[in-house]
Structure formats: C-alpha cells, structure tokens
Motif scaffolding. Structure first.
Motif, PDB file in Angstrom:
ATOM      1  N   HIS A 119       0.841  -1.199   0.000  1.00  0.00           N
ATOM      2  CA  HIS A 119       0.000   0.000   0.000  1.00  0.00           C
ATOM      3  C   HIS A 119       0.877   1.250   0.000  1.00  0.00           C
ATOM      4  O   HIS A 119       1.829   1.346   0.780  1.00  0.00           O
ATOM      5  N   TRP A 120       0.529   2.222  -0.858  1.00  0.00           N
ATOM      6  CA  TRP A 120       1.351   3.430  -0.980  1.00  0.00           C
ATOM      7  C   TRP A 120       1.499   4.167   0.356  1.00  0.00           C
ATOM      8  O   TRP A 120       2.511   4.817   0.616  1.00  0.00           O
ATOM      9  N   GLY A 121       0.490   4.058   1.226  1.00  0.00           N
ATOM     10  CA  GLY A 121       0.539   4.767   2.500  1.00  0.00           C
ATOM     11  C   GLY A 121       1.458   4.139   3.528  1.00  0.00           C
ATOM     12  O   GLY A 121       1.684   4.726   4.591  1.00  0.00           O
ATOM     13  N   PHE A 122       1.993   2.948   3.236  1.00  0.00           N
ATOM     14  CA  PHE A 122       2.829   2.233   4.198  1.00  0.00           C
ATOM     15  C   PHE A 122       4.269   2.044   3.718  1.00  0.00           C
ATOM     16  O   PHE A 122       5.039   1.341   4.359  1.00  0.00           O
ATOM     17  N   THR A 123       4.609   2.660   2.588  1.00  0.00           N
ATOM     18  CA  THR A 123       5.942   2.399   2.035  1.00  0.00           C
ATOM     19  C   THR A 123       7.068   2.902   2.929  1.00  0.00           C
ATOM     20  O   THR A 123       8.112   2.257   3.041  1.00  0.00           O
ATOM     21  N   ASN A 124       6.874   4.039   3.589  1.00  0.00           N
ATOM     22  CA  ASN A 124       7.930   4.555   4.465  1.00  0.00           C
ATOM     23  C   ASN A 124       8.180   3.613   5.638  1.00  0.00           C
ATOM     24  O   ASN A 124       9.329   3.302   5.973  1.00  0.00           O
ATOM     25  N   LEU A 125       7.101   3.159   6.265  1.00  0.00           N
ATOM     26  CA  LEU A 125       7.250   2.217   7.380  1.00  0.00           C
ATOM     27  C   LEU A 125       7.844   0.907   6.892  1.00  0.00           C
ATOM     28  O   LEU A 125       8.703   0.314   7.575  1.00  0.00           O
ATOM     29  N   PHE A 126       7.427   0.464   5.731  1.00  0.00           N
ATOM     30  CA  PHE A 126       7.947  -0.795   5.188  1.00  0.00           C
ATOM     31  C   PHE A 126       9.452  -0.696   4.976  1.00  0.00           C
ATOM     32  O   PHE A 126      10.205  -1.612   5.345  1.00  0.00           O
ATOM     33  N   ARG A 127       9.900   0.416   4.392  1.00  0.00           N
ATOM     34  CA  ARG A 127      11.343   0.598   4.165  1.00  0.00           C
ATOM     35  C   ARG A 127      12.101   0.646   5.481  1.00  0.00           C
ATOM     36  O   ARG A 127      13.230   0.158   5.588  1.00  0.00           O
ATOM     37  N   GLU A 128      11.492   1.258   6.482  1.00  0.00           N
ATOM     38  CA  GLU A 128      12.132   1.353   7.793  1.00  0.00           C
ATOM     39  C   GLU A 128      12.302  -0.026   8.420  1.00  0.00           C
ATOM     40  O   GLU A 128      13.362  -0.342   8.985  1.00  0.00           O
ATOM     41  N   LEU A 129      11.272  -0.872   8.313  1.00  0.00           N
ATOM     42  CA  LEU A 129      11.318  -2.188   8.946  1.00  0.00           C
ATOM     43  C   LEU A 129      12.094  -3.213   8.124  1.00  0.00           C
ATOM     44  O   LEU A 129      12.726  -4.112   8.684  1.00  0.00           O
ATOM     45  N   TYR A 130      12.040  -3.069   6.788  1.00  0.00           N
ATOM     46  CA  TYR A 130      12.649  -4.069   5.908  1.00  0.00           C
ATOM     47  C   TYR A 130      13.522  -3.385   4.847  1.00  0.00           C
ATOM     48  O   TYR A 130      13.189  -3.369   3.664  1.00  0.00           O
TER      49      TYR A 130
END
Length: 326
Positions: free
Chosen positions: A132-143
């Motif tokens: 989801h476009w709204g979660f890409t920043n968190l995704f990059r941070e975690l993975y």
C-alpha cells in the motif's frame, strides 16, 4: 488442479480473505459452466479453529490448522490491519511455515500490507515488492533489504507476488488467474467483478505526506522550508544554505532519510499541492501551475504525469466533480 491456501492471520482484513476465495471459486464456476473442470481447490489455513476479526465482530473458521496443513501450490497472505509491528508479531508462527512452503516449490502471494508478514520471512530480501502506498515509508524502515516499488500495482519475482494498496489486490488476483488459467478466463473474471484488468499503477491514489520520522533536524528544516515556499523555485543550493550544511553532505543526508533526492522531494511536494487544488478549486491548469512554482507548461505536465500517472486535466476530471460537469 491448483491447491490454494489462503491464510487467516490474526489482525487481518476480512475482505482480503473472502475476496480471493470468491475470485477463485467464481473461476471454477465459469470453467464448469463452459463444460470444463474446476481449476482451483481453495482452503483457509489458520493458527486456531476460530479467528475473530474486525474487533471480534466476525469469526472465520479455517479448513486446516497450520501444524497439519498440506502443502499447496500457492499461499495467499491477506492484508493485515492495525499496527503492522503488532500484527506481524501476532502471526510470527506462520513465518517458518511460509518459508518451508516456498523452499519446497510453493508460490507465495501477499495482498496489500500482507507484504509486512511476507517480508518478515526474509524471502523478500534483495527482491522487489509492492504494498500500500501509504505504508511504504514504514515498510522501508522495517525491511530495508527489500526493494519497494513505489506506485506499482503488481510485482512478481521468483514465484513471489505482491500487490499495491487496498482494492489493488484484485489486479494481483486477476494476474494469478491469467497465469494459472488463461487470458480469456482472466478477462471474463475482470468483467464479472468490474475490475480494470490492466491497471498497473496506484500513483493516482497516493497522498504524499513527506518522510519526517527521521532524526535529522537539518533535513526536517529543509522539508518544512519546501512546504512553506511552495510557490517559489527552490534549488538545492538555497536549501543547503538555509540549513547551513554543505551541498554534497546535504544531498546525501536528504536522500538517506527521505528516500528521495532533493529534486524529487520538491517535485512531489509541489505536485501534491497541485493535486489538492485540482480536487477542490475551479482554477485552470495554468493558474495551478503558477501557484506551485512552475512557469513551463510542458515541464509541469511531464512532472505531474510522472508522479501521478495522469495528466493534470485527467486528474482534475477524475477527482473534481464540478470540473467534469463543465
């Protein structure tokens, strides 16, 4: 016959479990009606005999429990809900099983933010992934080892599939139907569910909020400057001087914490402001262009389309009801 296991994780989205089951069951019905045999055997696989979802309003009863689940041809990981770290932790028992299935030849598909659970397995490290476009920043941070595809609807690499946000997972389901059946059945399925089969971008739906969860005060100050001076033509040198950091160091720091170059960030902030104007005002293209600091129509149009996937006129007509009526 393709055996499909749809996981029923804790804190998952009910529709993201029901929709793939509905999709593959509908394909079976189409095939039977045309004189063929059903293609998919679909089962729900869970950790517990009953999984309560949507604040315990609904119960889902898996067909199989994880310890005794048979090996499928495809595992579908539905979208999770709520805090992603908590959701992944609640479903960590799936992780070794998903890895085991993939290593034995099973394909894996994650829907929307189901990508967080998939990424927790390590199978996505060094690979491309959509979410989801709204979660890409968190995704990059975690993975950080995963290559997130901004705006992409469907990503496929080495038997691992992932989809963009929310209803974008229907495009992944259609992609899988076409792969396992054929294009004709996929088109029939798309028409039945009223889905645009070849939609390949979620950029028109994204909202750019900037990446400000970092601890670099100089970069955050530059971000705030960009947002306040939306109507000005801002250069890297101006920003570097504003925060009293050398240009090279500033550019490196900015890229590292925002995942955008300075120029990309400026463009995205300006385009986001233009999008809001197109959605809520009757200003023409030229007026909006000047409001966000562009003087070259071609440059504005090119940048806007690169970021949103639509021309300024297409975007305004899509989201501004009054503009469509005039």
């Amino acid at each position: 016959m393709k055996n499909i296991a749809i996981l029923v994780p804790e804190q998952s989205v009910l529709q993201a479990i029901a929709d793939p089951q509905y999709c593959f069951s509908a394909v079976n019905e189409f095939l039977v009606r045309s004189g063929g045999a059903p293609l998919f055997h679909v089962e729900l696989v869970g950790l517990n005999p009953e999984v309560k979802l949507n604040d315990k309003r609904y119960s889902v009863f898996p067909d199989q429990l994880l310890p005794t689940a048979t090996s499928p041809d495809l595992v579908v990981i539905p979208a999770l809900f709520g805090d992603m770290k908590t959701a992944v932790e609640a479903n960590k028992a799936y992780i070794p099983w998903i890895k085991e299935q993939y290593e034995s030849g099973t394909e894996i598909a994650s829907l929307c933010v189901g990508a967080f659970l998939l990424a927790a397995t390590g199978l996505l490290d060094g690979k491309k992934c959509s979410t989801h476009w709204g979660f890409t920043n968190l995704f990059r941070e975690l993975y950080p080892e995963v290559e997130v595809q901004d705006g992409t609807i469907v990503t496929e690499e080495n038997g691992i599939y992932s989809s963009g946000g929310a209803n974008s997972y229907w495009n992944l389901l259609l992609h899988l139907v076409e792969k396992y059946a054929d294009r004709e059945i996929a088109i029939l399925t798309a028409k039945y569910f009223a889905i645009d089969i070849d939609r390949d971008s979620q950029t028109a739906f994204s909202i750019f909020k900037g990446q400000k969860t970092h601890q670099d005060d100089a970069v955050r100050k530059a971000q705030e400057y960009i947002e306040k001076k939306i109507e000005e033509r801002i250069t890297v040198d101006v920003l570097a001087d504003e925060v009293a950091v050398g240009r090279r160091s500033f550019e490196r720091r900015f890229k590292r914490v925002t995942n955008n170059s300075v120029l990309e960030y400026i463009q995205r902030v300006k385009v986001e402001a233009a999008k809001r104007s197109f959605e809520t005002t009757m200003k023409n293209i030229t007026e909006v262009m000047f409001d966000v600091g562009y003087t070259d129509t071609k440059a504005f149009r090119t940048t806007f389309k690169k970021i949103t996937g639509l021309t300024p006129i297409e975007y305004r007509n899509k989201y501004n009801k009054l503009a469509r009526m005039n």
